[in-house]
Design an enzyme around this catalytic site. Structure first.
Site, PDB file in Angstrom:
ATOM      1  N   CYS A  38       0.872  -1.162   0.000  1.00  0.00           N
ATOM      2  CA  CYS A  38       0.000   0.000   0.000  1.00  0.00           C
ATOM      3  C   CYS A  38       0.915   1.219   0.000  1.00  0.00           C
ATOM      4  O   CYS A  38       1.827   1.332   0.814  1.00  0.00           O
ATOM      5  CB  CYS A  38      -0.926  -0.003   1.219  1.00  0.00           C
ATOM      6  SG  CYS A  38      -2.565   0.588   0.813  1.00  0.00           S
ATOM      7  N   CYS A  88       1.390  16.561 -30.139  1.00  0.00           N
ATOM      8  CA  CYS A  88       0.616  15.943 -29.060  1.00  0.00           C
ATOM      9  C   CYS A  88      -0.349  14.891 -29.618  1.00  0.00           C
ATOM     10  O   CYS A  88      -0.924  15.064 -30.689  1.00  0.00           O
ATOM     11  CB  CYS A  88      -0.165  17.020 -28.313  1.00  0.00           C
ATOM     12  SG  CYS A  88      -1.147  16.375 -26.956  1.00  0.00           S
TER      13      CYS A  88
HETATM   14 ZN   LIG Z   1      -1.258  18.312 -25.651  1.00  0.00          ZN
END
Ligand SMILES: [Zn+2]
Ligand SMILES: *[C@@H]1O[C@H](CO)[C@@H](O)[C@H](O)[C@H]1NC(C)=O
Ligand SMILES: *[C@@H]1O[C@H](CO)[C@@H](O)[C@H](O)[C@H]1NC(C)=O
Length: 342
Positions: A191, A244
């Site tokens: 955890c 992108c």
């Molecule tokens: Zn972007």
């Protein structure tokens, strides 16, 4: 009420994937904004309050079992009844919920039908971040992202203006870029660490940036990191990536360029300079105060990491050379045990 602004806030504390154990950041952020008298908060989360999370701030043991948004709304309403709340107890990454989520961002404003002023991401996994990123790119919605590392000793906040600054997909962490299923990164039986201190600091710098942005004072940070081990706070600004993966990001970049080109150029002589936004409506600058050389000097050697894990930033050698504690191989658990003995 001092001021009324409309904010759409995403809270998530999911335990199913503690890759980034942000947990307490969203609830503390919501409480600060409620106490500041924000106009409206929209809260999104699908998780329930758990007793195991009581080392974090905000939620109380008697709320265990309630949905986080329901418990949060109840507490926050008590603190400031002037704030209006809208809560959604669902997973924003499922398809139909995502459509609804986008609709609320674009229509859930203080005045119904108007978009919200700002989206805050306080989620703890990349899948949800990518969903928020996608929604905001598509809508051209300005948002701020926050995160705390798995080892609980570093965090960051980031302001994302679609088309103008790098989005979350422009420079994705390796786990996203390589299409790795982040669930496989979670080590079995481990955890992740979680510290209310780090979460409190990150929530504090997030809300500070929100207030500066909405109320137009000071310098709004594009990226502000927090390294608890060295008390190091790196800042930077990132331009969007023309390649992108998100087509809406690329579209926003085109629109931004067009808008910039159409603007009457008052200081033609200064065009060479990177600073183009001094007179935008927020009065913020695109370029950070540090120079490229300073940025370079402000990063240190990149450590050897297992596949799928990247560093948020590195420690400059001047910082480690200075008057700081020695690097230790101890885990957080060992450090905490040591602290108890003191
Ligand atoms: Zn972007
Ligand atoms: C939320 O929905 C996404 C997409 O369906 C899924 O991958 C993810 O596991 C869900 N999270 C939880 C906690 O159910
Ligand atoms: C959210 O998703 C769940 C399951 O995918 C669905 O039952 C629920 O109606 C959705 N809620 C909204 C508001 O779209």
């Amino acid at each position: 009420m001092i001021w009324k602004v409309n904010i759409c806030l995403c809270i998530t504390f999911a335990c199913w994937l503690r890759y980034l154990g942000v947990g307490g950041v969203g609830s503390v952020t919501a409480e600060m904004l409620t106490r500041c008298g924000i106009g409206k908060l929209l809260l999104f989360d699908y998780d329930k309050v758990e007793l195991a999370n009581m080392n974090r701030l905000f939620f109380q043991p008697h709320q265990a079992g309630l949905s986080k948004v329901e418990a949060a709304e109840h507490t926050l309403r008590n603190i400031n009844p002037d704030v209006s709340f809208e809560t959604h107890n669902y997973n924003i990454t499922t398809m139909e919920n995502f459509t609804h989520f986008m609709d609320r961002i674009s229509h859930g404003g203080l005045e119904e039908g108007k978009p919200v002023d700002l989206v805050l991401s306080c989620v703890d996994n990349f899948e949800a971040r990518m969903a928020i990123n996608q929604a905001c790119n598509e809508l051209g919605q300005i948002w701020m992202e926050s995160g705390v590392s798995e080892n609980a000793v570093s965090g960051h906040i980031q302001l994302i203006i679609p088309g103008e600054t790098a989005c979350f997909a422009c420079a994705p962490p390796l786990v996203v870029a390589a299409n790795i299923d982040e669930k496989t990164l979670k080590r079995e039986g481990v955890c992740a660490a979680s510290l209310p201190t780090t979460m409190g600091v990150v929530a504090g710098i997030l809300v500070q940036n929100v207030l500066k942005y909405l109320l137009k004072f000071g310098t709004v940070s594009y990226y502000l990191g927090y390294n608890a081990m060295q008390d190091f706070f790196p800042t930077m600004a990132m331009k969007p990536n023309p390649q992108c993966n998100d087509r809406h990001c690329r579209r926003q970049q085109e629109e931004y360029k067009k808008k910039e080109a159409e603007r009457p150029t008052v200081e033609v002589v200064q065009e060479e300079e990177d600073v183009v936004h001094e007179d935008n409506e927020w009065g913020i600058e695109l370029v950070s105060e540090v120079t490229d050389a300073e940025l370079q000097a402000a990063s240190g050697p990149v450590p050897d990491l297992p596949e799928g894990i990247t560093v948020a930033f590195t420690i400059p050698s001047e910082v480690t050379d200075g008057d700081t504690v020695e690097e230790t191989e101890q885990s957080l658990e060992e450090l905490m045990a040591q602290m108890k003995k003191l």
